[in-house]
Design a protein around this motif. Sequence first.
Motif, PDB file in Angstrom:
ATOM      1  N   LEU A 125       0.737  -0.947   0.037  1.00 21.60           N
ATOM      2  CA  LEU A 125       0.149   0.065  -0.063  1.00 21.60           C
ATOM      3  C   LEU A 125       0.934   1.225   0.007  1.00 21.60           C
ATOM      4  O   LEU A 125       0.519   2.351  -0.760  1.00 21.60           O
ATOM      5  CB  LEU A 125      -0.897   0.127   1.136  1.00 21.60           C
ATOM      6  CG  LEU A 125      -2.227   1.197   1.188  1.00 21.60           C
ATOM      7  CD1 LEU A 125      -2.941   0.823   0.110  1.00 21.60           C
ATOM      8  CD2 LEU A 125      -2.592   1.224   2.502  1.00 21.60           C
ATOM      9  N   SER A 126       2.062   1.303   0.857  1.00 19.90           N
ATOM     10  CA  SER A 126       2.925   2.483   0.900  1.00 19.90           C
ATOM     11  C   SER A 126       3.414   2.600  -0.591  1.00 19.90           C
ATOM     12  O   SER A 126       3.509   3.668  -0.835  1.00 19.90           O
ATOM     13  CB  SER A 126       3.974   2.038   1.623  1.00 19.90           C
ATOM     14  OG  SER A 126       3.352   2.188   3.304  1.00 19.90           O
ATOM     15  N   LEU A 127       3.816   1.448  -1.320  1.00 19.46           N
ATOM     16  CA  LEU A 127       4.405   1.551  -2.610  1.00 19.46           C
ATOM     17  C   LEU A 127       3.438   2.014  -3.617  1.00 19.46           C
ATOM     18  O   LEU A 127       3.708   2.906  -4.484  1.00 19.46           O
ATOM     19  CB  LEU A 127       5.013   0.259  -2.996  1.00 19.46           C
ATOM     20  CG  LEU A 127       6.390  -0.203  -2.454  1.00 19.46           C
ATOM     21  CD1 LEU A 127       6.687  -1.711  -2.481  1.00 19.46           C
ATOM     22  CD2 LEU A 127       7.498   0.718  -2.698  1.00 19.46           C
ATOM     23  N   GLU A 128       2.318   1.732  -3.274  1.00 17.04           N
ATOM     24  CA  GLU A 128       1.402   2.142  -4.391  1.00 17.04           C
ATOM     25  C   GLU A 128       0.903   3.783  -4.057  1.00 17.04           C
ATOM     26  O   GLU A 128       0.734   4.517  -5.151  1.00 17.04           O
ATOM     27  CB  GLU A 128      -0.185   1.278  -4.144  1.00 17.04           C
ATOM     28  CG  GLU A 128      -0.017  -0.105  -4.769  1.00 17.04           C
ATOM     29  CD  GLU A 128       0.407  -0.019  -6.215  1.00 17.04           C
ATOM     30  OE1 GLU A 128       0.349   0.852  -6.821  1.00 17.04           O
ATOM     31  OE2 GLU A 128       0.650  -1.279  -6.776  1.00 17.04           O
ATOM     32  N   LEU A 129       1.144   4.202  -2.832  1.00 15.50           N
ATOM     33  CA  LEU A 129       1.144   5.392  -2.730  1.00 15.50           C
ATOM     34  C   LEU A 129       2.118   6.454  -3.296  1.00 15.50           C
ATOM     35  O   LEU A 129       1.963   7.584  -4.052  1.00 15.50           O
ATOM     36  CB  LEU A 129       1.218   5.878  -1.105  1.00 15.50           C
ATOM     37  CG  LEU A 129      -0.060   6.034  -0.454  1.00 15.50           C
ATOM     38  CD1 LEU A 129       0.479   6.167   1.191  1.00 15.50           C
ATOM     39  CD2 LEU A 129      -0.840   7.409  -0.762  1.00 15.50           C
ATOM     40  N   ALA A 130       3.325   5.883  -3.228  1.00  9.23           N
ATOM     41  CA  ALA A 130       4.713   6.361  -3.994  1.00  9.23           C
ATOM     42  C   ALA A 130       4.309   6.367  -5.554  1.00  9.23           C
ATOM     43  O   ALA A 130       4.395   7.192  -6.130  1.00  9.23           O
ATOM     44  CB  ALA A 130       5.800   5.808  -3.654  1.00  9.23           C
ATOM     45  N   ARG A 131       4.079   5.035  -6.108  1.00  6.29           N
ATOM     46  CA  ARG A 131       3.544   5.021  -7.236  1.00  6.29           C
ATOM     47  C   ARG A 131       2.513   6.057  -7.969  1.00  6.29           C
ATOM     48  O   ARG A 131       2.480   6.223  -9.163  1.00  6.29           O
ATOM     49  CB  ARG A 131       3.153   3.381  -7.801  1.00  6.29           C
ATOM     50  CG  ARG A 131       4.348   2.543  -7.731  1.00  6.29           C
ATOM     51  CD  ARG A 131       3.831   1.205  -7.718  1.00  6.29           C
ATOM     52  NE  ARG A 131       4.849   0.125  -7.738  1.00  6.29           N
ATOM     53  CZ  ARG A 131       4.654  -0.815  -6.774  1.00  6.29           C
ATOM     54  NH1 ARG A 131       3.968  -0.963  -6.076  1.00  6.29           N
ATOM     55  NH2 ARG A 131       5.840  -1.862  -6.841  1.00  6.29           N
TER      56      ARG A 131
END
Length: 245
Positions: A125-131
């Motif tokens: 989820l954190s990575l998708e925020l960044a993406r």
Amino acid sequence: MATTRDITYEADGRTMIGTLALPDGTDARPGVLVCHEGPGLDDHARGRAQRIADELGYVAFALDYHGDGKPITDRDEMMGRIGALRGDPPRAYAIGTAGLDILRAEPRTDTGRLAAIGYCFGGTLSLELARGGADLKAVVGFHSGLSTVHPEDAHNITGKVLALIGADDPMVHAEERRAFEEEMRAGGVDWELNVYGGAVHSFTNKLASPDTFPGIAYHEPTDRRSWQAMVDLFSEVFDDGGTVH
């Protein structure tokens, strides 16, 4: 000692209940969004938020991405929800953004110095925020799922990315790690991937045991080393000299 309080908010058509942890003092401090493991918000994620406030002096908010501020007890239901979110990055981004908005709204949060960390699917989820282009100085994934259905979105990442993975994690296999590396390179991301020998999934969670679920186990050396890797990155991106307590 940090002070904590629960905050109720709405996201994904659900009532979410997250936990905010505030460090001592009255000054503005960097903010860290904490995203829980797959089952749901529990003492592990809340404890990490409080530790960030206590030891690092940052504002931390442990979001809720399932609802009601508690874990889902039915494994099939939990896996179904995670699968739906994994396959729909904009939906995951919206849930993460709702938590990030709570963190931003806290008067003591320095909104120019934000990061997101996550555990298991919380790391995803954190990575998708960044993406999705969220204004984050850093993203850290602990035993995090690394795959995405839209790897091309990596070019939206503006902060530094740190993934912390057990070498023997059966849920984040070598092929997934390699695909993540290719994604980060193609996106021109400032990234780092730490792979820890002897560690499997959920290595930060003291309650994790293969007796309850295959492939998970707490691993104290990796828990300690991965936490320090996060601290070092925060010191770099927040430019505050590291811990304040």
